[in-house]
Enzyme design. Structure first.
Site, PDB file in Angstrom:
ATOM      1  N   GLU A 273      85.739  81.715 -77.059  1.00 40.54           N
ATOM      2  CA  GLU A 273      86.269  81.260 -76.695  1.00 40.54           C
ATOM      3  C   GLU A 273      86.101  80.792 -74.653  1.00 40.54           C
ATOM      4  OE1 GLU A 273      89.347  84.530 -75.794  1.00 40.54           O
ATOM      5  OE2 GLU A 273      90.190  83.712 -74.195  1.00 40.54           O
ATOM      6  N   ARG A 274      85.100  81.245 -74.566  1.00 40.48           N
ATOM      7  CA  ARG A 274      83.894  80.881 -73.166  1.00 40.48           C
ATOM      8  C   ARG A 274      84.541  79.353 -73.215  1.00 40.48           C
ATOM      9  NH1 ARG A 274      82.735  87.144 -71.550  1.00 40.48           N
ATOM     10  NH2 ARG A 274      84.681  87.349 -70.919  1.00 40.48           N
TER      11      ARG A 274
ATOM     12  N   GLY B  99      88.431  85.743 -68.271  1.00 37.96           N
ATOM     13  CA  GLY B  99      87.245  86.066 -68.131  1.00 37.96           C
ATOM     14  C   GLY B  99      86.964  85.224 -66.509  1.00 37.96           C
ATOM     15  N   THR B 100      87.020  86.639 -65.520  1.00 34.23           N
ATOM     16  CA  THR B 100      87.239  85.633 -63.930  1.00 34.23           C
ATOM     17  C   THR B 100      85.819  84.479 -63.946  1.00 34.23           C
ATOM     18  OG1 THR B 100      87.227  87.296 -63.029  1.00 34.23           O
ATOM     19  CG2 THR B 100      89.222  86.444 -63.109  1.00 34.23           C
TER      20      THR B 100
ATOM     21  N   PHE C  65     100.699  87.685 -70.454  1.00 31.64           N
ATOM     22  CA  PHE C  65      99.740  86.769 -70.334  1.00 31.64           C
ATOM     23  C   PHE C  65      99.769  85.871 -71.259  1.00 31.64           C
ATOM     24  CE2 PHE C  65      98.042  88.707 -66.083  1.00 31.64           C
ATOM     25  CZ  PHE C  65      98.939  88.423 -65.017  1.00 31.64           C
TER      26      PHE C  65
HETATM   27  C1  LIG Z   1      97.787  80.992 -68.105  1.00 35.50           C
HETATM   28  C2  LIG Z   1      96.794  82.136 -68.757  1.00 35.50           C
HETATM   29  C3  LIG Z   1      96.347  82.599 -69.865  1.00 35.50           C
HETATM   30  C4  LIG Z   1      96.326  83.821 -71.266  1.00 35.50           C
HETATM   31  N1  LIG Z   1      96.340  84.350 -71.765  1.00 35.50           N
HETATM   32  C5  LIG Z   1      95.976  85.327 -71.911  1.00 35.50           C
HETATM   33  C6  LIG Z   1      95.619  85.379 -73.538  1.00 35.50           C
HETATM   34  O1  LIG Z   1      96.669  84.685 -74.511  1.00 35.50           O
HETATM   35  N2  LIG Z   1      95.599  86.850 -73.815  1.00 35.50           N
HETATM   36  C7  LIG Z   1      95.035  87.861 -73.735  1.00 35.50           C
HETATM   37  O2  LIG Z   1      95.506  88.780 -73.804  1.00 35.50           O
HETATM   38  N3  LIG Z   1      94.857  87.709 -71.964  1.00 35.50           N
HETATM   39  C8  LIG Z   1      95.563  86.208 -71.283  1.00 35.50           C
HETATM   40  N4  LIG Z   1      95.542  85.922 -70.212  1.00 35.50           N
HETATM   41  C9  LIG Z   1      95.062  86.875 -69.444  1.00 35.50           C
HETATM   42  C10 LIG Z   1      93.160  86.348 -68.377  1.00 35.50           C
HETATM   43  O3  LIG Z   1      92.690  86.433 -69.440  1.00 35.50           O
HETATM   44  C11 LIG Z   1      93.332  87.442 -67.439  1.00 35.50           C
HETATM   45  O4  LIG Z   1      94.484  87.054 -66.601  1.00 35.50           O
HETATM   46  C12 LIG Z   1      91.892  87.581 -66.522  1.00 35.50           C
HETATM   47  O5  LIG Z   1      90.904  88.115 -67.645  1.00 35.50           O
HETATM   48  C13 LIG Z   1      92.197  88.748 -65.219  1.00 35.50           C
HETATM   49  O6  LIG Z   1      92.490  89.526 -65.830  1.00 35.50           O
HETATM   50  P1  LIG Z   1      94.214  90.375 -64.592  1.00 35.50           P
HETATM   51  O7  LIG Z   1      94.355  89.510 -64.174  1.00 35.50           O
HETATM   52  O8  LIG Z   1      94.280  91.217 -65.163  1.00 35.50           O
HETATM   53  O9  LIG Z   1      92.898  90.298 -62.984  1.00 35.50           O
HETATM   54  P2  LIG Z   1      92.293  91.589 -62.792  1.00 35.50           P
HETATM   55  O10 LIG Z   1      91.012  92.260 -63.709  1.00 35.50           O
HETATM   56  O11 LIG Z   1      93.212  91.977 -62.232  1.00 35.50           O
HETATM   57  O12 LIG Z   1      91.224  91.245 -61.324  1.00 35.50           O
HETATM   58  C14 LIG Z   1      92.182  90.167 -60.403  1.00 35.50           C
HETATM   59  C15 LIG Z   1      90.534  90.499 -59.047  1.00 35.50           C
HETATM   60  O13 LIG Z   1      89.867  91.156 -59.090  1.00 35.50           O
HETATM   61  C16 LIG Z   1      88.768  90.605 -59.594  1.00 35.50           C
HETATM   62  N5  LIG Z   1      87.255  91.602 -59.842  1.00 35.50           N
HETATM   63  C17 LIG Z   1      88.180  92.357 -61.645  1.00 35.50           C
HETATM   64  N6  LIG Z   1      87.216  93.398 -61.695  1.00 35.50           N
HETATM   65  C18 LIG Z   1      85.750  92.788 -60.309  1.00 35.50           C
HETATM   66  C19 LIG Z   1      84.863  93.505 -60.521  1.00 35.50           C
HETATM   67  N7  LIG Z   1      84.115  94.181 -61.323  1.00 35.50           N
HETATM   68  N8  LIG Z   1      83.399  92.695 -59.762  1.00 35.50           N
HETATM   69  C20 LIG Z   1      84.520  91.698 -58.605  1.00 35.50           C
HETATM   70  N9  LIG Z   1      85.717  90.778 -58.764  1.00 35.50           N
HETATM   71  C21 LIG Z   1      86.512  91.859 -59.445  1.00 35.50           C
HETATM   72  C22 LIG Z   1      89.609  89.364 -60.616  1.00 35.50           C
HETATM   73  O14 LIG Z   1      87.938  88.071 -60.572  1.00 35.50           O
HETATM   74  C23 LIG Z   1      90.023  88.655 -60.118  1.00 35.50           C
HETATM   75  O15 LIG Z   1      89.650  87.647 -58.731  1.00 35.50           O
HETATM   76  C24 LIG Z   1      95.627  84.405 -69.232  1.00 35.50           C
HETATM   77  C25 LIG Z   1      95.695  84.319 -68.141  1.00 35.50           C
HETATM   78  C26 LIG Z   1      96.345  83.235 -67.513  1.00 35.50           C
HETATM   79  C27 LIG Z   1      96.293  82.647 -66.430  1.00 35.50           C
END
Ligand SMILES: Cc1cc2nc3c(=O)[nH]c(=O)nc-3n(C[C@H](O)[C@H](O)[C@H](O)COP(=O)(O)OP(=O)(O)OC[C@H]3O[C@@H](n4cnc5c(N)ncnc54)[C@H](O)[C@@H]3O)c2cc1C
Length: 381
Positions: free
Chosen positions: A241-242, A363-364, A156
């Protein structure tokens, strides 16, 4: 951002950049959306005009401008339809790590290019196996002589296809948990680096990539800051960033609302404008209220950030609230458009698609609530 933060020089800068966006960017967005990327020439044109990393201090070749100018650039890009363009990621997310933690040699070689647009930056934190739990990353950097040998993959990655270098999070001591994380400056033209473009739901003009590293060798001097301190640096820089994502969420919500308002006034059904039906008028009143709250919260955060106040707790609250709010507003504004909202020729259609990622990256929403709750003394898992 509230009017009093701006002086005449900010207004001139905004006007100049707005004209640049209107001439050089907005008319080309449909084509770049089809191409899946913006051309490198745009970066060079932005650099020529001083629109990349304007905050870099003058003694390092920059303009030494305040964060307000980053806010202006971010806002005007969105108003000009360039929501997905990875300039804020370059200027305000990746390059600050280089400016804060790179060796003098790297700074002298690369910062001028980051300002001119000759070098494009990306940041590699997320991996195929983990995004939220950054302590669990597996990309490793092993010392061999005077080099690090890096193996692993990142996913990503915004700007990943165009970028010339990556601020890469690696494990230098896999047995030490988050304390074994280091950041390394990795040029992306080295042997062993592979890139794969990813197809996304939205932000089509922005390239997003999977990067893989197969025994990529960089000098030990490419370490950013100190070994094992990477997690600490990320936690510090993630606030900026946030805040950037908060700005994006708020301005995109304002744009969606504008589209909804205009359409509700002009579209007629049953002999009157659809905005005159109580259900729609109340929906627009709710949207206007959300936007007003969001703007007030955001402006106070920007003010605090500029004045050096710690915003960790409040920016986490804002990132989650604004990221969800903009999704609500986009949904309602599209609904007001009826079938036209589903058609590509309507701006709300693209806004709707592109806002979806705002509650995910940097960060979600769930991770933001985790941070907020922890700061309130709870230990949620
Ligand atoms: C368009 C786009 C651009 C991006 N650009 C970058 C970039 O330039 N560099 C980079 O490094 N990353 C980038 N990202 C990645 C982004 O930061 C991650 O997708 C995000 O941090 C979530 O990680 P994940 O996708 O692995 O989801 P996961 O960590 O697998 O999470 C999946 C779900 O579980 C939930 N979850 C996870 N842990 C918990 C918890 N403890 N309690 C409750 N819920 C939880 C999450 O909220 C989510 O809903 C990008 C993503 C997108 C979509």
């Amino acid at each position: 951002m509230s009017a009093e933060i701006y002086g005449p020089e900010h207004r001139i800068f905004r006007e100049t950049f707005r004209r640049f966006v209107a001439n050089e960017i907005t008319p080309n967005v449909p084509q770049w959306e089809k191409d899946g990327a913006v051309p490198r020439e745009l970066w060079l044109k932005m650099g020529e005009q001083g629109f990349l990393c304007p905050w870099i201090p003058e003694d390092m070749g920059g303009l030494g401008l305040g964060f307000e100018y980053s806010v202006i650039l971010n806002e005007e890009l969105i108003k000009g339809d360039a929501y997905g363009f990875g300039v804020p990621l370059h200027s305000d997310v990746a390059v600050p790590y280089v400016e804060s933690y790179a060796s003098d040699e790297i700074k002298e070689q690369w910062l001028p290019k980051c300002i001119s647009g000759e070098a494009i930056a990306c940041i590699g934190l997320s991996e195929p196996g983990t995004g939220s739990d950054l302590a669990a990353i597996r990309t490793k950097a092993v010392k061999e002589g005077d080099e690090y040998v890096i193996s692993g993959s990142k996913v990503f990655i915004t700007n990943g296809i165009l970028a010339d270098f990556c601020v890469l999070a690696c494990k230098t001591d896999p047995s030490a948990g988050h304390r074994g994380t280091s950041l390394i400056f990795v040029p992306l033209d080295l042997p062993g680096v592979k890139r794969r473009a990813l197809e996304k739901m939205g932000s089509h003009m922005q390239d997003t990539a999977e990067l893989s590293f197969d025994e990529v060798r960089v000098p030990l001097g490419n370490l950013l800051g100190k070994e094992g301190e990477g997690f600490k640096y990320m936690m510090a820089k993630l606030q900026r960033e946030r805040l950037e994502v908060c700005i994006k969420s708020q301005v995109m919500a304002e744009e969606c609302f504008k589209e909804g308002m205009e359409y509700a006034k002009e579209r007629k059904a049953f002999g009157k404008p659809i905005g005159d039906f109580q259900a729609n008028a109340f929906k627009l009143a709710e949207m206007a209220t959300d936007i007003e709250f969001g703007r007030t919260f955001l402006d106070s955060l920007i003010n605090d950030f500029i004045n050096g106040v710690d915003i960790v707790q409040r920016v986490s609250m804002a990132k989650y609230w604004l990221g969800e709010m903009v999704n609500r507003i986009a949904y309602s504004a599209l609904q007001l458009h009826g079938g036209y909202g589903y058609m590509e020729e309507y701006r709300i259609c693209r806004l709707y698609r592109d806002v979806r990622a705002l509650s995910i990256y940097a960060g979600t929403s769930e991770i933001m609530k985790l941070i907020v709750a922890r700061n309130m003394g709870f230990s949620p898992m």
